[in-house]
Design an enzyme around this catalytic site. Structure first.
Site, PDB file in Angstrom:
ATOM      1  N   GLU A  16      -3.840   0.829 -12.306  1.00  0.00           N
ATOM      2  CA  GLU A  16      -3.595  -0.396 -11.550  1.00  0.00           C
ATOM      3  C   GLU A  16      -3.326  -1.619 -12.429  1.00  0.00           C
ATOM      4  OE1 GLU A  16      -5.746   0.475  -7.344  1.00  0.00           O
ATOM      5  OE2 GLU A  16      -7.034  -0.426  -8.838  1.00  0.00           O
ATOM      6  N   VAL A  17      -2.509  -1.409 -13.419  1.00  0.00           N
ATOM      7  CA  VAL A  17      -2.108  -2.534 -14.254  1.00  0.00           C
ATOM      8  C   VAL A  17      -1.091  -3.390 -13.488  1.00  0.00           C
ATOM      9  CG1 VAL A  17      -0.611  -3.016 -16.225  1.00  0.00           C
ATOM     10  CG2 VAL A  17      -2.637  -1.579 -16.510  1.00  0.00           C
TER      11      VAL A  17
END
Lengths: 541, 541
Positions: A318-319
């Site tokens: 979830e960058v």
């Protein structure tokens, strides 16, 4: 009017021993063996793990007086022999525990006399003792083992049978962790994936950066000391459970910024956090700074030593790129070098992954590192796939080993609705994953190539903790994690290749659930007790 | 980087005392009062309920050392006065408890000296003591009451603030019931709707028909004796909680058939139970037999005396006509009298409802009795509406009083997926009802006529127990039932007519949740602790 149905069911139900997870091979007889106090002795050299397991199971078995719900009206079984103790032997005293550890065992219980448990490693003994404990049933004033003689030869289908435990969104005491490890061992699970830190808190002592937990933990009583970590590792190891720590970088790191704001981008953007993070608070390590690489590499050095397992999970999920493209510091680097954020991220990953590789650890990383950032880690890296089964297929196709944690089957926290204070709606991962749904998932689905199938090293359920803490962890995990545990230990099919159905296994899982409750785990009920007592009567026609 | 946000929030957040449910009027000052050991004394005559409540709250308050999560970094409050004890006075010593009981109270806490609590009835005192207990906060080594002087004048918006508790699908110990009653009292709830029996089991002693619990309970240790029932009534009464028993007839009665098969139709049809019942096992009282009327009327006689509340719930939900049209005994009556099953049911209802009316009790019945069977009970009957808000509107339109238990807002068991062993899917009432969803429901929606609005006597959440038992009851109920409790006590709007939003009340509910945990109730967390500490930071933008 109920009796004819029950009689009919009794005729079709196999009188199988109800071990959970079901052993690979189980041959049983038609006698019953009287059990008084259970003695467990050893033959040959055994390691401390074996001694500890014997002490543990001696206590469990002798304390336990378990009668399965389905047996509630069973009379006293006539016994044709008397149990003469269990003799344990093990080929190795090595306590090495990892992905290649042999957990196989053979267990023989005669109608009369001594039973034998043999394994190649201490951890095979641990598994075999759990199986043995499940054979003993209450029998009037005494106990018995039914369906003797029994021969069991057993080994796991998958090497990684994990549970992700999130101690960052909400904190858990060591007691809750120990209880969870106990419950895992009752289901032959072997990987405690300790998602120990996240944006919301940093509840673990760092010797290198003591300010991390001092400022990042929810409080001094809500942090694990280095000694606590060692206790957890030892407690888990005694149960044949690996502790794989996850230090999730570069996203999910707001808590780092509480002591190291100079390393961060997009700290706690409000109110539009959703442009910068999957959930509040936003905050990611600044990948344009060499200092953030240095920081992570020093963390790896410390925690790779503290956490003794062969594996180390480096996160990578979830960058958010906007977090960096909006950051003036990152913008300066971009302007100076002409390297866009995606490229900076690749460079950052390579520096961190190279460092992790150099420690000799087996790296784990979430699937986004490869599929979204398009970084190419070493092939010794294991991907954890969560976005759907296609990711599992994709990972092994690319040549990586993979752990299947598919959210739409294995996320135990889902189905609890949204948790943002002002939103009256569902969550992204609703609905709830029932044990039937979990049981029916095949981590090998759509993978036909034998080499690729081998790369699926296992399965892992996840208990993200946004809406969970110690008050509810037991029923949130159990018995649903046990459903995964059987498919990961026993595989999806029996020896004849028949895919086991939930209707077939429900009665056995009821038994396991009630056994766990008896052992102090607040596993929630699957059905009304009436259904547990009347197998087959609570099926959809 | 977090500080500016928090500072901004502090500026907009009212510095209100965080009482849950929020009082009708609350005036507060800006001083703080030091609290040492709390003494509670009485002025004038008080009844045993008041004495018991004072003892209870003296212990709670003096044991409790509660700091709200939002106050985690609060320093020691400077105090401008010292608390001089609480003086309780009450106009009446009558312990009558029912739909018309006055629960109002006034509470005054000066900056310095004695506080006073006055109520018209003992139950007003009970409510006021709960409010007072929530004012006391930890303050360094001592305690304090913030924002003194305080004047509170409070009374409930609705007379019936209930919880349906199902002890038939799965059994609960008295301890779990007592703990639930404690938790209800912390939220000023006042009706324990004891759905005591159902198809799966009959866990309550009958003196008239002792075979009912002997054969119908899950076991001798899984039944409430008549003395147990009296203990529950007394325990509840001490907390201002009515115990309204439900004996659900003529459907949901398979357990009766275990001892009285001669009274039954469609007992445990398998495998096609779904043609005969909403869930297995099927079984309904045979409405063609005068003996079934006689049986029910004798049950009413016994239990209307044992359960002392003014109300008695006679069930009437989910009746299945095919159960009777397929029954040879019913068919004979139909053939002999020319009276079809629907007419037989009406006749049966009239005989049972007339008998119940004659006991002087206020009858409760599920909405189907009127809306599906088209029986017309006396207007003193209260309908319990569950099929949707339209049923609430419909009931008051027909002239009946109603309790709103709308499944799509108030069924706490929903969202847990299906529970039939062979079905990998959702349940009919998914998704999960979040506390926000529960809080946002307005039981008076779409009812404009003032007379009709008065007929909505209250709200009730339901905890059906197919997938719930003692292992998980606390987090299944709390804090979500508390969300309903505030809307039923305080109403949907503040004094200015503003409809309270979940964003506004979240911080206060967090506080109540943590308070409950401190009092031994395993209420589940609403969010990461970080959100509880940072009000407004976990809203959807």
């Amino acid at each position: 009017m109920k009796v004819p149905l029950l009689a009919a069911l009794a005729a079709v139900l196999p009188c199988a021993l109800a071990v959970w997870p079901i052993p690979q091979t189980l041959q049983e007889g038609s006698a019953n063996t009287l059990v008084n106090l259970v003695h467990i002795s050893t033959q040959g050299d055994v390691s401390p793990v074996v001694k500890s397991a014997i002490n543990r199971y001696r206590e469990i078995i002798n304390r336990e007086c378990f009668l399965a719900p389905v047996d509630y009206r069973r009379g006293v079984l006539p016994t044709g022999g008397t149990f003469g103790g269990l003799v344990v032997s093990v080929a190795s005293t090595s306590e090495a525990l990892g992905l290649s550890t042999d957990e196989s065992y053979t267990l023989d219980v005669p109608v009369n006399g001594s039973a034998t448990l043999h394994a190649k490693t201490p951890y095979g003994v641990v598994r075999g003792l759990e199986t043995f404990s499940q054979l003993v049933t209450a029998n009037g004033p005494a106990k018995a083992i039914a369906n003797t003689p029994i021969h069991i030869a057993d080994a796991p289908a998958f090497a990684h049978r994990g549970l992700l435990f999130d101690t960052a969104r909400n904190f858990y005491s060591l007691g809750a962790i120990f209880r969870t490890l106990d419950a895992m061992s009752y289901n032959k699970m072997n990987v405690f994936h300790w998602h120990i830190v996240d944006s919301q808190s940093w509840p673990v002592e760092s010797a290198t950066f003591p300010e991390l937990h001092r400022k990042g933990a929810y409080g001094p009583q809500m942090a694990y000391s280095r000694a606590d970590v060692q206790r957890v590792i030892r407690y888990a190891g005694d149960r044949g459970i690996r502790v794989v720590p996850e230090f999730d970088v570069p996203g999910h790191t707001y808590a780092v910024g509480l002591s190291h704001p100079e390393l961060m981008s997009c700290m706690n953007k409000q109110p539009n956090w959703d442009a910068y993070a999957a959930e509040p608070p936003s905050g990611q390590l600044n990948i344009a700074l060499p200092e953030s690489v240095d920081f992570v590499n020093k963390l790896i050095d410390e925690y790779a030593a503290l956490f003794t397992d062969e594996a180390f999970h480096i996160g990578g999920d979830e960058v958010n790129l906007k977090c960096w493209t909006d950051d003036p510091v990152v913008q300066n680097v971009t302007a100076a070098t002409g390297m866009d954020v995606a490229t900076q991220l690749l460079r950052w990953y390579s520096q961190v992954h190279d460092h992790l590789d150099a420690t000799g650890k087996t790296p784990y990383t979430w699937e986004e590192t490869v599929f979204d950032a398009h970084y190419v880690p070493s092939f010794k890296t294991i991907l954890q796939a969560w976005k759907g089964h296609a990711s599992v297929v994709n990972a092994v196709g690319k040549g990586y080993r993979v752990v299947a944690s598919t959210y739409d089957s294995y996320y135990l926290d889902c189905g609890h609705g949204a948790w943002l204070s002002n939103f009256d709606g569902n969550s992204w991962c609703d609905p709830f994953k029932t044990w039937m749904h979990i049981y029916n998932y095949d981590v090998l689905a759509n993978i036909t190539d034998p080499e690729q199938r081998k790369r699926v090293v296992g399965a892992e359920v996840a208990a993200w903790s946004e809406q969970t803490d110690e008050t509810v962890i037991d029923p949130r995990l159990w018995p649903r994690a046990a459903a995964m545990a059987e498919t990961a230990w026993s595989g999806k099919t029996d020896a004849a290749g028949h895919v086991r159905t939930t209707a077939e296994v429900a009665s056995r899982l009821h038994e396991q659930r009630f056994r766990m409750v008896g052992r102090g785990i607040n596993a929630e009920p699957m059905q009304p007790l009436w259904c547990a007592r009347n197998p087959g009567a609570c099926n959809l026609p």
